[in-house]
Write an enzyme that holds these catalytic residues in place. Structure first.
Site, mmCIF file in Angstrom:
data_model
loop_
_atom_site.group_PDB
_atom_site.id
_atom_site.type_symbol
_atom_site.label_atom_id
_atom_site.label_comp_id
_atom_site.label_asym_id
_atom_site.label_seq_id
_atom_site.Cartn_x
_atom_site.Cartn_y
_atom_site.Cartn_z
ATOM 1 N N GLN A 1 0.815 -1.221 0.108
ATOM 2 C CA GLN A 1 0.104 0.124 -0.049
ATOM 3 C C GLN A 1 0.905 1.145 -0.113
ATOM 4 O OE1 GLN A 1 -1.442 1.723 3.524
ATOM 5 N NE2 GLN A 1 -3.316 1.136 3.096
ATOM 6 N N SER B 1 0.955 6.545 2.849
ATOM 7 C CA SER B 1 1.562 7.601 3.589
ATOM 8 C C SER B 1 2.777 8.118 2.982
ATOM 9 C CB SER B 1 1.906 6.873 4.846
ATOM 10 O OG SER B 1 0.897 6.487 5.778
ATOM 11 N N SER C 1 4.942 -1.332 4.145
ATOM 12 C CA SER C 1 5.178 -2.851 4.539
ATOM 13 C C SER C 1 5.315 -3.820 3.305
ATOM 14 C CB SER C 1 4.091 -3.698 5.283
ATOM 15 O OG SER C 1 3.513 -2.737 6.435
ATOM 16 N N GLU D 1 -9.347 -2.076 6.196
ATOM 17 C CA GLU D 1 -8.330 -2.268 7.082
ATOM 18 C C GLU D 1 -9.042 -2.407 8.314
ATOM 19 O OE1 GLU D 1 -5.817 1.012 7.694
ATOM 20 O OE2 GLU D 1 -4.031 -0.202 7.837
ATOM 21 N N GLU E 1 -3.996 9.704 18.585
ATOM 22 C CA GLU E 1 -4.624 11.275 18.401
ATOM 23 C C GLU E 1 -5.672 11.450 17.419
ATOM 24 O OE1 GLU E 1 -0.986 10.761 18.488
ATOM 25 O OE2 GLU E 1 -1.307 11.103 20.658
#
Lengths: 408, 436, 436, 408
Positions: B155, B158, B190, B273, B406
């Protein structure tokens, strides 16, 4: 996806969800309590001489059948289980209903049920035992139809694992007592929950052997002095017995087992009540966060407030699982009940105290006033966390239960 | 008000809990019982059919005589991969809960199975996204080799500058003929060093607000201009990768969803996910981090102190309660009532792993000051048995990876508690004008 | 980087800590010693003068023969009230630290003193505000009766709708001839039921942004239209009041500062509140909340458990450390280096009071479920000796009163750590248009 | 305002501020460390064979005079006190300087000082004692001028109040030992901090009586094996002694007192180091909060982040007071030193671990990587919180010190 591999090793967990029956019961309770037990009414009652709402309790006991939830149908009860008992407690906790549900429908009823069972079980069936069983069964019938409210005369901080209380002893018999099947009790138990509105007291008395006795609360030689209590919606009283008449309902190991059954049930029900209270405190605080503006924003839009409420919500999801597990273990007689009680009472106590403290804090000044109901929740939460002993005491019990021994 | 009410309430008050209510509710309860019985019969019939189909397949492809890869490919083609996949694409369009019967028959026959861990992103995130959002042609091209494990997926979401704020990502894809030319840097990837394909989210229009300018692609990691570098983490090992993309050509045929719909497709991926996390298997008492701590306590009476005992009791209780909460969540999913409690589970999981491993280091005393090896390793895949120090360090990532705690608290506050969002200035501004 | 550096650094590296540095720094060290000696001499001379002046005053007004009120009035008029007050207004314009010598002489003579607790807001907040911002005529009118205690003052700032966001307050003051006509509601007003005057912040212009439309007044609480009602708090008692203002006429002569300058004047008041908190006296070990807990622990061996012991040790240590931190703050102030640590003190003070009293209730077991009296009381002024339950309940207010802990954290983050402010939409909008 | 009334009852607290001397020393250290000990250099060294920066230590020891801070001027030291020792430690902690300051300038120096003092004090002055004192004084001179670095050979988790270590014993003497004034030691001490770069080891050895011995670290029969350590910037080693020669520097009660003095000084200095580390972690996190944007805002503008950093700052202000108090008690020989150590080591350990964990967390992904220095702080903080024992162990010591006895 690797379910097949390891799932077989994991013992199946009991059902932790709310059944439709429980949801329906909860809904009915919410409807009734919203009408008859609003925050203003609860607050107003704390300044009246009668701290308990006896009329509300009669309605809950007879119209909804709360008093007889645990009692088998053959004795006139609903034949429900610890699950329903616990979900009802959540609603009563959410509304801070000033009724003796905990003391009567949970602790006293479970105690009487165990007494009735042990007295009639094979081997326990001598004639005195049969008589005691008859008394217990009769009490259960009167509890189920709501004509009588009972309380076990133990001090509020008692814990299931405590040793048998020594506060009350047998005193000298009076002429005719033996024939009438009564004994005399003398002693004093401080800070008893839900004994004020009780018609009947179940009194553990030290002796050789120890015994559990039924005493008419308004009978001779029984004095109940109301206590100015931290929890304004569950007023304690000091009970003293001054040679009043009493009838045995269990003796020796059976008495101890009956008392323990009562306290275990009480702890499970109190944990559920605390869960309901915690959720209500969260709900109130969330609602206030949407309503109250400061700095031209809803205060609930401030991230620090949001994160604290998110954490509180997470804490409550955990406490809910613990409460449900304890209720399920109670319902099924699971041997893990001692662990379940320790987990539920500690998790729900902590959640309730945290929720009530956050509720006061995040309401700001108004939460610190007498007129706002937040303090009633705070007082109930803190008092309940000590009632049937503290989270720390319950976690300490785990040391022996799950083999995490204390340092030598 | 109460969460109990947020579950689907029954049509009427229910029985058994008080006599007056009994009459009113007996009807619906009986209806429900009838419906449940019918549903049960249907499931049983379905299962019988499925088991027969598997037996027929096994007769045709005897596992002992069929090479593993051939067997898996044939299984896929027979619709016996994941039965909830579409017909023609490895499945039979059955519900997920039909799968165990299939696995059971295959296991009895000693048939080979796919290695889920090796392609966890492919199976858990890419496949559902492809099934939901890709074209038939794309499904045909990708699903078979994905499912058999011939092609591993990763994936590519990010970026160094776009973590919590994923939608602000900067990797650019510029249209050039039938291709897109992609340049940028992805991080925390990953399996990228094993993967053939990656789920790529890239910016195709910087002139519109950030959520609107994204497009979703399936990237060939063997394409020129793709460089995969290990990303070493504080434990010393490198579970993850950085992926550098320099003028990588991606055929438009590998675009998933419409141009500008990337955010929508990415949300389908991320939703899967969460489902994958939520639907994990039942866990035993002391199976997780609490087990390590409890075992150490039992093994070392000489290290015990009251302070450590009190802390352990508290953590053990929290861990066991969180296990029950996860079990409750599992039961909700199984009952078709998925709740938002999964977000709480992840928050608490991170916290408990961190606290318990911190406790372990303290309990270990001088031993807790020693580590096994700082050397960089690949494919360590977080072996938590490496000891308390490893667990302490690795667990710091639990509150960062897969959405920081958060961000999770924001999500809980806004989606569960419905608290108002903070004032935002980044939603309506063209991406290129955002402060960064 | 380090906080050590934020204190005034010396001009050059210093002595004694390594030989190479010694030569370079001996000079400045000697200079500092000379300066210090000169300053000490000056202070001693000042003190001698002051003591003589007091003795002369005492000779003229022998305490034994002078009625208390007359004595105090004479003392004020002689400039021997608070010596840091201006000349002509009860003081001599001396530094605050000259006061102890004065008090010492008076105490030796058995002279009566003012009752600080009775007029804590007058002395602590009103007087400094008046000295800093009021006219000479106003000083002459108010300071004498304030200082002697003939007139008690209170503070009329907070409102039900304006707590943390004080500047959004809604109490309106409308000009009418030489007066202002004030209508609104104030809350959390200590001492209002004793007070003759109140520091009033009111909105004189709703059409400008909230901070700009405020004006500051001294309100006569005996004026028609002022109603003071007790505000009962969760302990049962009523320390505070609500003050309802209905068409109260306030002479413009009682306005402090310019029209529209109310926020500036209010900040002078609040700054003095903080100084008053910061400069409190030295405290002994176990003097505060930890003392109650420790005493209970020592008194009741039969109640001790390991859980309660561990919690107590932790809280005791925190309390003792916070006492040292308060002492350090006091030393900073005494050294003329006031730091921002006072905000930390208030945060921690609230937390510790709450935790320690919560512990006390737990430790008390069944006794912790009992209270003395819920009846409403006035002037209870928070008698913390009332027991653990009272302390537990009263301490909930410690994180709300005088600025909530949430606001305090904002202040620390923005003023101490210099973290950026949140985006704000309320600063430039006319007050009347703010959402509420 | 009521100062006069009660102040007299309160014993005066020692000066808790930083003196000008301390500030100047800190400034000089910051200058040097910023140049020679930046995060990249510290990280790079963790992957080199030599974990300690010996050159940096020589510079600190001789140019700034850190090695001899505690040593009296007549022995060539700076004659400073625990205060200066502690403020220097703050700076070393802030920069994670990989130098043996803690082990040599604090623990070993304080141990040797106590040994030298006890050996020469009236009554202790027999000839062997004088010889031992001479050895200790000679060591102090060599420590002061930076030619020698020393470490006390105790395991990292040792606590001042622990009983005398039994890991090392006297072994059989060799011919000529008595004449040469040496004995032979045998044993093994695991996980010793700052022993790797030491030239001299001070070894507590069990015997009748117990003794404290000086051993040349590179001498025969001494083996030091580096340990792969959690704290990558303070590498531990396992020390084994295989009959190597040793000279006594203290014996019996004096040896115990010297070792305790070393560990007390070590705990105070380590607490200060943790304080410096905590402050640096806060500073780094605050700086990152101003620099990093997400959602088109600086992440440090999010209220939840701000509140956590405000809480961390408050925690650090508390820890600072505790550290300063311990340093002051150490400097003045205040009998409250035991309480002060318990407070400082527990408060500063907790502050450092919290600060380092928050630093990793609030840096997000980058804080979890090897390339960012946050993990070096985390590892130092966690390891230091166990070194000289845990916060829990230090708080437990309070039970006896301030009369809060454990449950019977």
């Amino acid at each position: 996806m690797s379910n097949a591999v390891s799932a077989s090793k994991v013992p199946p967990a009991p059902d932790l969800l709310y059944s439709d029956t429980e949801l329906a019961l909860a809904g009915a309770l919410d409807d009734l309590l919203s009408q008859r037990c609003g925050p203003a009414a609860v607050l107003a009652r704390t300044e009246q001489p009668e701290a308990y709402d006896v009329a509300l309790w009669k309605a809950l006991a007879t119209e909804i059948g709360l008093a007889g939830l645990l009692i088998p149908e053959e004795l006139g009860g609903a034949g429900a289980s610890g699950r329903e008992l616990a979900s009802a407690a959540e609603r009563l906790g959410a509304h801070l209903a000033p009724v003796p549900y905990l003391g009567s429908a949970a602790v006293a009823t479970a105690t009487a049920l165990a007494a009735a069972k042990s007295a009639t079980r094979p081997g326990g069936g001598h004639s005195a035992g049969q008589q005691a069983a008859g008394i217990a069964a009769d009490l259960l019938r009167r509890l189920a139809d709501g004509t009588v409210t009972a309380a076990v005369a133990v001090t509020a901080s008692a814990m299931p694992a405590d040793k048998f209380p020594a506060a009350v002893q047998l005193s000298g018999p009076q002429p005719g007592d033996a024939a009438a099947g009564i004994v005399r009790l003398r002693g004093r138990i401080d800070s008893v929950p839900d004994a004020l509105p009780a018609d009947v007291l179940l009194v553990p008395a030290e002796g050789v052997p120890n015994g559990l006795y039924l005493v008419e609360a308004t009978g001779p030689g029984v004095h109940r002095v109301p206590v100015t209590s931290l929890d304004m919606t569950r007023q304690l009283c000091d009970v003293s017995l001054d040679g009043g008449p009493a009838r045995q309902i269990a003796v020796g190991a059976s008495a101890a087992a009956a008392l323990e059954a009562g306290l275990v049930t009480g702890a499970v029900v109190l944990a559920a009540e605390q869960l309901g209270l915690a959720q209500r405190c969260l709900d109130m605080t969330v609602a206030y966060g949407k309503e109250r503006h400061q700095f031209a924003r809803q205060v609930g839009s401030f991230q620090a407030v949001k994160h604290r409420l998110a954490d509180l919500w997470a804490t409550i999801t955990q406490a809910r699982a613990a409460s449900r597990y304890a209720a399920a273990c109670l319902a099924s007689g699971d041997p893990d009940i001692a662990v379940a009680v320790a987990l539920a009472k500690s998790a729900c106590s902590d959640a309730a105290v945290t929720a009530a403290q956050e509720c006061v804090q995040l309401h700001g000044g108004i939460g610190f006033t007498w007129e706002h109901p937040a303090h009633l929740y705070l007082k109930r939460a803190k008092a309940s966390s000590v009632t049937f002993d503290t989270p720390g005491a319950h976690r300490a019990a785990l040391a022996g239960l799950v083999n995490l021994p204390a340092p030598a | 008000m109460s969460p109990a009410r947020s579950c689907t309430p029954p049509a009427a008050p229910s029985a058994r809990c008080g006599r007056p209510a009994i009459a009113a509710t007996m009807g619906p309860v009986l209806d429900e019982e009838n419906e449940a019985a019918q549903a049960r019969d249907k499931v049983l019939a379905q299962e019988r059919d499925l088991r027969e189909r598997v037996r027929a397949f096994l007769a045709e492809h005897p596992p002992a005589q069929t090479p593993r890869e051939d067997f898996l490919a044939a299984r896929f083609d027979a619709g016996l991969g994941y039965v909830h996949y579409p017909v023609g694409h490895g499945g039979l369009g059955l519900p997920r809960n039909a799968q165990p019967a299939l696995e059971d028959e295959l296991a009895k026959a000693g048939a080979p199975d796919i290695d889920v861990r090796l392609n966890v992103i492919g199976l858990g995130m890419a496949a559902p996204t492809i099934i939901a959002c890709a074209s038939e042609e794309q499904k045909a091209r990708w699903l078979r080799s994905l499912w058999t494990g011939a092609e591993i997926w990763c994936q590519l979401f990010s970026e160094p500058g776009a973590g919590s704020d994923l939608a602000s990502l900067a990797t650019r894809a510029v249209r050039d003929g039938d291709d897109w030319v992609v340049t940028g840097q992805k991080v925390w990837t990953s399996l990228a060093h094993h993967a053939r394909r990656g789920l790529l989210l890239a910016r195709t229009d910087p002139d519109v607000p950030k959520h609107a300018g994204l497009t979703y692609f399936a990237l060939d990691l063997h394409a020129p201009g793709v460089e995969v570098r290990p990303l070493r983490q504080l434990t010393g090992e490198a579970e993850f990768n950085e992926v550098f993309l320099s003028q990588v050509r991606v055929p438009d045929a590998d675009r998933i969803g419409a141009v500008g719909d990337g955010w929508k497709v990415a949300n389908a991926t991320l939703m899967n996910e969460r489902v994958a996390i939520g639907s994990s298997r039942a866990v035993a008492r002391e199976e997780g981090a609490a087990g390590f701590a409890a075992a150490a306590w039992r093994q070392h009476p000489e290290r015990r102190t009251q302070d450590l005992h009190q802390r352990l009791l508290k953590l053990w209780a929290q861990a066991e309660v969180s296990r029950l909460a996860a079990e409750r969540l599992r039961q909700q999913l199984a009952a078709g009532q998925p709740g938002p409690e999964g977000s709480a589970s992840k928050l608490i999981f991170a916290l408990l792993n961190q606290e318990l491993s911190g406790w372990e280091v303290d309990f270990a005393g001088t031993d807790g000051l020693r580590y096994d090896d700082w050397a960089m390793r690949r494919d360590a895949s977080s072996d938590y048995a490496r000891g308390p120090v490893f667990r302490y360090l690795r667990s710091r990532g639990n509150s960062i990876e897969g959405g920081t705690s958060e961000i999770l608290r924001n999500i809980i506050a806004e989606r569960v508690l419905r608290l108002p969002a903070e004032p935002r200035a980044d939603k309506d501004i063209p991406w290129k004008d955002l402060p960064r």
